[in-house]
Design an enzyme around this catalytic site. Structure first.
Site: not given
Ligand code: ASP
Length: 308
Positions: A177, A207-208, A231
């Site tokens: 990400t 996700g977040d 997330g």
């Molecule tokens: N935070 C991202 C999600 O949960 C994934 C990541 O940061 O690798 O979709």
């Protein structure tokens, strides 16, 4: 005239052991360095933080190494579904999109949601209808396929496994990400995050990354934040806003606030964040094995890293 600026970028946190192959390490560090240099030049020339973080994330979205845009992971159904968000520290204006399947630069669509709609958060089909009205060009889903992400998905295809299952070997799969946060020479802050989410995600899981306050937050009175990691935990702990709140209500420094959230609020192995404050200080804490990241400032700091 003010000349102080700071840019921080990340390309994901996760189980990235120092033993990863030399060529992989080199590839990632070179990509980070190139993108950081590009963003640094924009800020040096007086570009706004908001435009800089969008353009920087566009570069990540074009690079197949990272889990966003072109390099997005595969979903349970073998497709790609992307999320992104952006926030302007001057006025708390923000824009977010989720479930994007055919847009090359989801972060630019999030920016358009902020600027050209009366909403802040658009989902899937509706978000793409909005994009069509604005004249966006659509990509075929195949455009987002990459060999590496396909192989990762093949290992778990048909199972319920995602990187959220800590006992599985798959939890260690490369993440990627991305995010960018900046203070510009005008004294303004902005933050962005863009992702393909988790490999093998099911049921339109979100996700977040597109959630303001969890994955992304910016306010000129405190700081700009972009999160990366698991997330679900970032949502439960409202991570990005928590850093802002600790600065505003408890008077903590950027470093104290961000390290507290990553090391005391979150469990170990969950993720990290990048943060820049209104004075140009930066902090890039993580509690996983590694995090692809970089920082550049008007004082001549220019570094990219995975560990330390
Ligand atoms: N935070 C991202 C999600 O949960 C994934 C990541 O940061 O690798 O979709």
């Amino acid at each position: 005239m003010k000349t102080k600026y700071t840019l921080a970028i990340h390309g994901g946190a996760g189980a990235i052991p120092p033993t990863i192959p030399e060529d992989q390490k080199k590839q990632y560090l070179e990509a980070l360095e190139k993108i950081l240099k590009y963003g640094n030049n924009l800020l040096k020339k007086g570009e706004t933080a908001l435009r800089t973080v969008e353009l920087v994330v566009n570069k990540f979205e074009d690079c197949p190494l990272f889990n966003c845009g072109k390099g997005s992971v595969f979903t349970y159904d073998g497709g790609h579904s992307m999320d992104a968000s952006i926030m302007d520290g001057r006025n708390r204006e923000c824009g977010a999109v989720t479930g994007i399947t055919r847009i090359k630069h989801p972060i630019s669509l999030a920016n358009d949601v902020m600027i050209n709609s009366k909403y802040v958060f658009l989902n899937g089909k509706g978000a793409e209808e909005f994009a069509k009205e604005l004249g966006y060009k659509f990509k075929n889903q195949k455009y987002f396929d990459t060999e590496k992400r396909y192989e990762q998905w093949k290992r778990v295809q048909g199972s319920d496994e995602t990187a959220l299952d800590h006992n599985s070997e798959f939890a260690a799969a490369p993440k990627g990400t991305v995010g960018a946060v900046a203070l510009d020479i005008h004294g303004d802050l902005a933050a962005t995050t863009s992702t393909g989410g988790m490999t093998n995600k099911k049921w339109d899981r979100i996700g977040d990354s597109p959630i303001i306050g969890a994955g992304t937050f910016a306010d000129n009175s405190s700081c700009a934040i972009s999160s990366t990691g698991e997330g679900e935990e970032f949502i439960k702990n409202v991570v990005a806003f928590d850093v802002h709140a600790l600065i505003m209500y408890k008077g903590l420094s950027l470093k104290e606030a961000s390290e507290h959230v990553i090391n005391k609020v979150l469990k170990k192995g969950i993720g990290g964040l990048i943060a820049v404050d209104k004075d140009g200080n930066y902090s890039l804490p993580y509690n996983t094995l590694g995090m692809y990241r970089g920082v550049a400032t008007s004082k001549g700091v220019f570094k990219v890293n995975i560990w330390e």
